[in-house]
Each structure stands twice: as structure tokens, then as C-alpha cells.
Scaffold this motif. Structure first.
Motif, mmCIF file in Angstrom:
data_model
loop_
_atom_site.group_PDB
_atom_site.id
_atom_site.type_symbol
_atom_site.label_atom_id
_atom_site.label_comp_id
_atom_site.label_asym_id
_atom_site.label_seq_id
_atom_site.Cartn_x
_atom_site.Cartn_y
_atom_site.Cartn_z
ATOM 1 N N GLY A 2 -11.235 7.333 79.626
ATOM 2 C CA GLY A 2 -9.917 6.759 79.849
ATOM 3 C C GLY A 2 -9.190 6.373 78.575
ATOM 4 N N HIS A 3 -9.918 6.298 77.455
ATOM 5 C CA HIS A 3 -9.288 5.921 76.188
ATOM 6 C C HIS A 3 -8.490 7.066 75.564
ATOM 7 C CE1 HIS A 3 -13.068 7.910 75.140
ATOM 8 N NE2 HIS A 3 -12.542 8.178 73.955
ATOM 9 N N LEU A 4 -8.652 8.299 76.069
ATOM 10 C CA LEU A 4 -7.948 9.435 75.475
ATOM 11 C C LEU A 4 -6.481 9.460 75.911
ATOM 12 C CD1 LEU A 4 -10.536 12.374 75.782
ATOM 13 C CD2 LEU A 4 -10.036 10.947 73.798
ATOM 14 N N GLU A 49 -6.476 10.120 85.393
ATOM 15 C CA GLU A 49 -7.447 9.762 86.430
ATOM 16 C C GLU A 49 -8.740 10.565 86.244
ATOM 17 O OE1 GLU A 49 -5.698 10.427 90.205
ATOM 18 O OE2 GLU A 49 -4.105 8.930 89.952
ATOM 19 N N ALA A 50 -8.577 11.873 85.993
ATOM 20 C CA ALA A 50 -9.756 12.729 85.818
ATOM 21 C C ALA A 50 -10.565 12.310 84.595
ATOM 22 C CB ALA A 50 -9.317 14.196 85.678
ATOM 23 N N LEU A 51 -9.881 11.976 83.514
ATOM 24 C CA LEU A 51 -10.571 11.542 82.296
ATOM 25 C C LEU A 51 -11.261 10.198 82.506
ATOM 26 C CD1 LEU A 51 -7.892 12.608 79.671
ATOM 27 C CD2 LEU A 51 -10.156 13.627 79.962
ATOM 28 N N SER A 60 -6.737 17.326 68.018
ATOM 29 C CA SER A 60 -6.834 16.036 67.328
ATOM 30 C C SER A 60 -8.135 15.311 67.665
ATOM 31 C CB SER A 60 -5.646 15.144 67.697
ATOM 32 O OG SER A 60 -5.695 14.758 69.069
ATOM 33 N N ILE A 61 -8.932 15.864 68.599
ATOM 34 C CA ILE A 61 -10.190 15.215 68.985
ATOM 35 C C ILE A 61 -11.368 16.106 68.604
ATOM 36 C CG2 ILE A 61 -9.120 13.925 70.867
ATOM 37 C CD1 ILE A 61 -10.246 15.951 72.835
ATOM 38 N N SER A 62 -12.553 15.530 68.573
ATOM 39 C CA SER A 62 -13.752 16.228 68.134
ATOM 40 C C SER A 62 -14.184 17.312 69.122
ATOM 41 C CB SER A 62 -14.906 15.239 67.962
ATOM 42 O OG SER A 62 -15.296 14.722 69.230
ATOM 43 N N ILE A 63 -15.066 18.187 68.665
ATOM 44 C CA ILE A 63 -15.615 19.225 69.545
ATOM 45 C C ILE A 63 -16.329 18.601 70.736
ATOM 46 C CG2 ILE A 63 -17.336 21.074 69.700
ATOM 47 C CD1 ILE A 63 -14.839 21.930 68.282
ATOM 48 N N ALA A 64 -17.040 17.507 70.498
ATOM 49 C CA ALA A 64 -17.756 16.839 71.587
ATOM 50 C C ALA A 64 -16.793 16.380 72.674
ATOM 51 C CB ALA A 64 -18.545 15.653 71.033
ATOM 52 N N LEU A 65 -15.688 15.774 72.271
ATOM 53 C CA LEU A 65 -14.707 15.328 73.257
ATOM 54 C C LEU A 65 -14.024 16.512 73.927
ATOM 55 C CD1 LEU A 65 -13.130 12.254 71.428
ATOM 56 C CD2 LEU A 65 -14.649 12.235 73.417
ATOM 57 N N GLN A 66 -13.838 17.603 73.196
ATOM 58 C CA GLN A 66 -13.270 18.801 73.814
ATOM 59 C C GLN A 66 -14.196 19.331 74.905
ATOM 60 O OE1 GLN A 66 -11.821 21.797 71.052
ATOM 61 N NE2 GLN A 66 -11.072 20.242 69.632
ATOM 62 N N ILE A 92 -4.102 17.329 75.468
ATOM 63 C CA ILE A 92 -5.335 17.059 76.213
ATOM 64 C C ILE A 92 -5.070 17.131 77.712
ATOM 65 C CG2 ILE A 92 -7.023 15.256 76.759
ATOM 66 C CD1 ILE A 92 -6.730 14.294 73.841
ATOM 67 N N GLY A 93 -3.985 16.491 78.151
ATOM 68 C CA GLY A 93 -3.662 16.491 79.573
ATOM 69 C C GLY A 93 -3.349 17.872 80.111
#
Length: 528
Positions: free
Chosen positions: A135-137, A127-129, A145-151, A100-101
Motif C-alpha cells: 500500500g505504500h507504493l 486496493e490490489a497493492l 522508479s522501483i526495484s526489480i523486487a517490487l516490480q 505502477i498503477g
């Protein structure tokens, strides 16, 4: 606060032409800081072309594009990004094999003399998230590992790392559920309040009115107008998109008689709870012998998705299908043909005709598929079918060996209609059969639809032109936001304006319509 004086982006008189079509024709557009500005229009309106002009994919032929008052010519997408314009597309353009980062910081990694400083890079990504409320990611977790929405939100975070002042969101909610849309809209509002100018493209009418400050409408490559969302009635917006004023819509009444069909008879096709995740909410549908059923709705309403499920081009996740009362499974278009269901696609050039094959070969493709490729159709039968349908539809030029790509759009459409009728279907689905063809060919196809129904064939007729749907249909299935929201029985009192009013209404307004007019059948929430 919206700044009315200094647009972040201003387009004046932009035109882009491709062979045979003018994709943009003197379009004006402005995007102000701290606002969500929605671009609206039907297929072919020019929305995607304008976005590609703003992001450096296309060069405009004439006109100008200014960013912060400075006229710019973007040679590529990188130049647009350097100017502060970032885009998040419907299909998220991220690297699923990275964390993710790493996706957040892609191209913006923090470097030292020893190369990339991964600890600092991940710290900046966090910081950007956090600024996006994410910030929970875990920045070191794999993206997949995360949903399309979070992507989607990760992609927006990446754009903000670039200090983008303009964020273009192209159909960002098409694959999201209601809760995910709420999260995305929270992020959008947070960015808007920070002064980011956001260009939002969506076909979900309710979402447009929930998030937009301003709307620009395009039609057929041209600029229709710019409006404050709070001052533009939904029905008026739809009329501007389809190019009919409210008075003209009222005048477009059905030519068919009041539907007095015996609805207790066993339908030719019946579906209960037919659904596909992300494409169509659970839907009930009956189609009777000799009936023309129109599917009406705006772009992205679910019209085509429902047709593809009926014919087996897509597989449903749920629901029961019955053919003449018997439960059936239609797992492919070939299976659909075996059950005498034929489908003419809306994308004539890519999914319909085979350009390098002749008229003769194009007409015979479906019949040959029915029989199997090892059982060739006898030459005498080929000649009979090809001659019959070329004469019936006056295909020009009258040369069955001519490559179909050399024919006009109207004649190509006639050949496709002949292809499907040659299979002798009981149910024929026609998706945008009159799009992009001349008036004469359009009238021929409309007349053919009426004749087929009178002869006992069941026809589903899908068109973006509501007057066509109203004129031809005994019953109209109204679609919105990937769900069936109602049905309207045909008749001389039915107008295109009435269909538009149902599409434009929210749920409470539709409930009032049901009470006031019992001939409007509710289609929403049947399988909640």
C-alpha cells in the motif's frame, strides 16, 4: 488448508516431442489449492516445457490437462489466463514506460462511456497493492522508479487483479537479495493462505525448503515423483534430481590419488574476492599447474558464472586476479586468450559451434582471433592444426570441409575441444563438455582431460554429472546459490554422495562437517 481431493490443475500422462527430443514423456502433475508446489529438476528435466504447456505456449501431443476438473486445451496464453492461470517470469514482463498503477491494471482498466476512468483504475490498483502489503507504493509513479523486487510484486498484483486461481512463479528470486526474498515469500504465503495454488520454480535449495509444501521432481522429461517437502530429505531430493540413489552415489569414488600437490607454489590463476552482483558472491580460488579442478553444484549454483568471470566473458564488480603471481585484468574472452586462458561454453549449439562453417573453419576460429583478423593464419599451419586435432580426437566423418552442423553432438564437442587446444592454453575451462553425447565420445573427452593435466595444463572441469567431477578432479570447488560453499580435496575416498551432502547441508551442518573432516575447506563467508 490443503485440499487433497480436488486439484486446481491436474496433468495426466502429458507428452511433448520436438525434433530429436522428447521434452515431456508421460508426465503427471497436480496442483492443489492453498499450497506452494515446487517443480525441481536439472537442465533438460522438462520444467520449462511443463510450464509452457500449462500456460498455452505449447500444445501437448498426448495426455490431458484439467482445470477444476474440466479438461482444457489452451490455444494460447490468453486462453490459459482466462482459465485463471497467470505466470510471473524471472524477467518481469511489464511496461517500464507506464506507471505502477497502469501496469497493475493493464488489460483490466475500469471503463466508462467516455473511455478509461483513470481515477477509478488507480483506486482499484491501490486496493490490489494493499492486498499484497504494498500500500505504500504510489500507483502514479513510473514503474522503473522501483526495484526489480517490487516490480515482481507488481506483476503478482496484476495477476491477482485477474482473479487468478493459479500463480506460476518461474525463478522469481534469481535477481533478489535476502531481504527482498523475505518480502516476496511473505506475499506468497499471504496468497497461499487465501487459497491460491502456487507453482514455484527455483534452483535455490534453501528457498525451496523455506517456502514449499510439496515438491514434484522431473528428470530427462519424465516424472520421478511427488513428495511432501517435510518428508523429503535434501540429500534424497538431489539424488532423485540427478538420477543416482544413495547407494550408487557412495560407490562413485575418485580414481585419482590423494592430492599431495605443493600448495605453496605460485598458482597459475588466483582470484581473491572475485564477484559479480546477482551472479556470484565474493570468491577466492587458486588453480595450480597441471591440476584438474572440478566445479560441482546444482543448476544455478554459480558454476558457469564463476567460469565466465575467470575467462573474461563477464566483468566482475570486485576482486583481484593474479596470473602466475602478477595482477592482471581480464576484460574479455579475447583478453583471456591473450593470457592463454580458453573457455569451452556449456551451450555448444548457440555459443560454441558456427553451424554453417566447416570443421576446418570452426577449429581455426580461436587461433585466428588470437592473431587478429588482418593477419591470416598461413594455409600450411591451418592444414597442420586441423589434421592434428581431427586425428587426435577421431572426428567423424574425416572431412574438414564438411559443415559442422551435420556432425553428431559428440563430434561437434571434439571439434570445439580441438579449437581451444589449438590456442595452446595454460588454463582450459570446460563447461559441460560431455552433455548430450554418446558414451564413447564422453570417455574420449574424459581421457583427454586427464592427459592434458598430466602434460602440465591446468583444467577446470564443470559437469552436472557428479561422478564425472569426482572421477577426474584433484580438487572440487562446491557451489550453491551463487556462492562457493567449500572445497574438497580429491582422492579415492571422495564420493559423489559426499559432495551431495555438502550441497544439501545448511550452514550449521556444514560447520559440523568442517570440524569432523578437515579436508573439507570452508568457502562461505570468506568476504562477509
Amino acid at each position: 488448508m490443503v485440499n487433497e481431493i480436488f486439484p486446481v490443475v491436474e496433468v495426466r500422462g502429458a507428452s511433448i516431442a520436438f525434433p530429436g527430443v522428447k521434452a515431456l514423456d508421460g508426465v503427471d502433475f497436480r496442483l492443489l489449492p492453498g499450497e506452494v508446489h515446487t517443480l525441481m529438476g536439472e537442465n533438460g528435466a522438462g520444467k520449462s516445457t511443463l510450464i509452457k504447456a500449462l500456460t498455452g505456449v505449447y500444445q501437448i501431443d498426448s495426455g490431458s490437462i484439467a482445470v477444476f476438473g474440466e479438461e482444457r486445451r489452451f490455444a494460447n496464453t490468453g486462453a490459459a489466463q482466462d482459465a485463471g492461470i497467470s505466470t510471473v517470469y524471472q524477467e518481469v514482463n511489464l511496461c517500464t514506460n507506464l506507471s505502477i498503477g497502469e501496469n497493475v491494471m493493464l488489460g483490466q482498466e475500469i471503463r466508462s462511456v467516455f473511455g478509461i476512468n483513470w481515477r477509478a483504475t488507480h483506486a482499484r490498483a491501490r486496493e490490489a497493492l494493499q492486498e499484497m502489503g504494498l500500500g505504500h507504493l504510489d500507483t502514479r509513479a513510473p514503474l522503473d522508479s522501483i526495484s526489480i523486487a517490487l516490480q515482481q510484486l507488481v506483476a503478482i498484483s496484476r495477476a491477482m487483479v485477474r482473479k487468478s486461481k493459479v500463480l506460476i512463479l518461474d525463478e522469481p528470486t534469481s535477481s533478489l537479495d535476502a531481504a527482498e526474498v523475505d518480502v516476496l515469500f511473505g506475499v506468497i504465503r499471504r496468497l497461499r493462505d487465501r487459497g491460491v495454488a502456487i507453482l514455484f520454480v527455483s534452483h535455490f535449495l534453501d528457498q525451496v525448503y523455506a517456502i514449499s509444501d510439496r515438491i514434484t521432481v522431473l528428470r530427462n522429461g519424465g516424472f520421478v515423483g511427488e513428495y511432501l517437502t517435510r518428508e523429503l530429505d535434501r540429500t534424497e531430493l538431489i539424488s532423485k534430481m540427478i538420477g543416482k540413489d544413495l547407494g550408487a552415489l557412495r560407490a562413485l569414488g575418485s580414481n585419482r590419488q590423494i592430492d599431495e600437490r605443493d600448495r605453496t607454489a605460485t598458482p597459475v590463476y588466483s582470484a581473491e574476492g572475485l564477484a559479480r552482483t546477482g551472479a556470484l558472491a565474493p570468491t577466492d580460488l587458486d588453480i595450480h599447474r597441471g591440476e584438474v579442478v572440478g566445479f560441482a553444484g546444482l543448476l544455478g549454483s554459480g558454476r558457469t558464472e564463476l567460469a565466465r568471470l575467470i575467462v573474461g566473458a563477464d566483468k566482475p564488480d570486485a576482486g583481484t586476479v593474479r596470473l602466475a603471481g602478477t595482477t592482471a585484468t581480464i576484460a574479455s574472452p579475447v583478453a583471456g586468450l591473450a593470457h592463454r586462458i580458453a573457455y569451452s561454453t556449456e551451450n555448444r549449439r548457440e555459443d560454441g559451434i558456427v553451424g554453417d562453417l566447416s570443421i576446418r573453419e570452426n577449429i581455426m576460429l580461436a587461433v585466428q582471433a588470437q592473431r587478429g583478423w588482418l593477419r591470416r593464419v598461413p594455409a600450411r599451419e591451418v592444414d597442420r592444426l586441423v589434421t592434428m586435432y581431427m586425428e587426435r580426437f577421431s572426428v567423424r566423418p574425416n572431412d574438414p570441409d564438411r559443415p559442422i552442423r551435420l556432425l553428431s553432438g559428440g563430434n561437434q564437442q571434439k571439434v570445439l575441444l580441438g579449437r581451444w587446444l589449438a590456442t595452446d592454453p595454460e588454463l582450459l575451462l570446460l563447461d559441460e563438455p560431455t552433455r548430450g553425447i554418446d558414451v564413447g565420445a564422453k570417455a574420449d573427452i574424459q581421457e583427454t582431460v586427464a592427459e592434458l593435466a598430466e602434460g602440465g595444463m591446468s583444467v577446470v572441469f564443470i559437469s552436472s554429472e557428479l561422478e564425472e567431477v569426482v572421477r577426474l578432479s584433484e580438487r572440487i570447488v562446491v557451489m550453491k546459490d551463487h556462492r562457493k560453499i567449500g572445497e574438497v580435496a580429491g582422492g579415492p575416498d571422495v564420493t559423489a554422495e559426499r559432495i551431495v551432502s555438502i550441497i544439501a547441508a545448511d550452514s550449521d551442518e556444514r560447520a559440523e562437517t568442517l570440524v569432523a573432516d578437515p579436508r573439507v575447506i570452508d568457502g562461505e563467508g570468506e568476504h562477509a
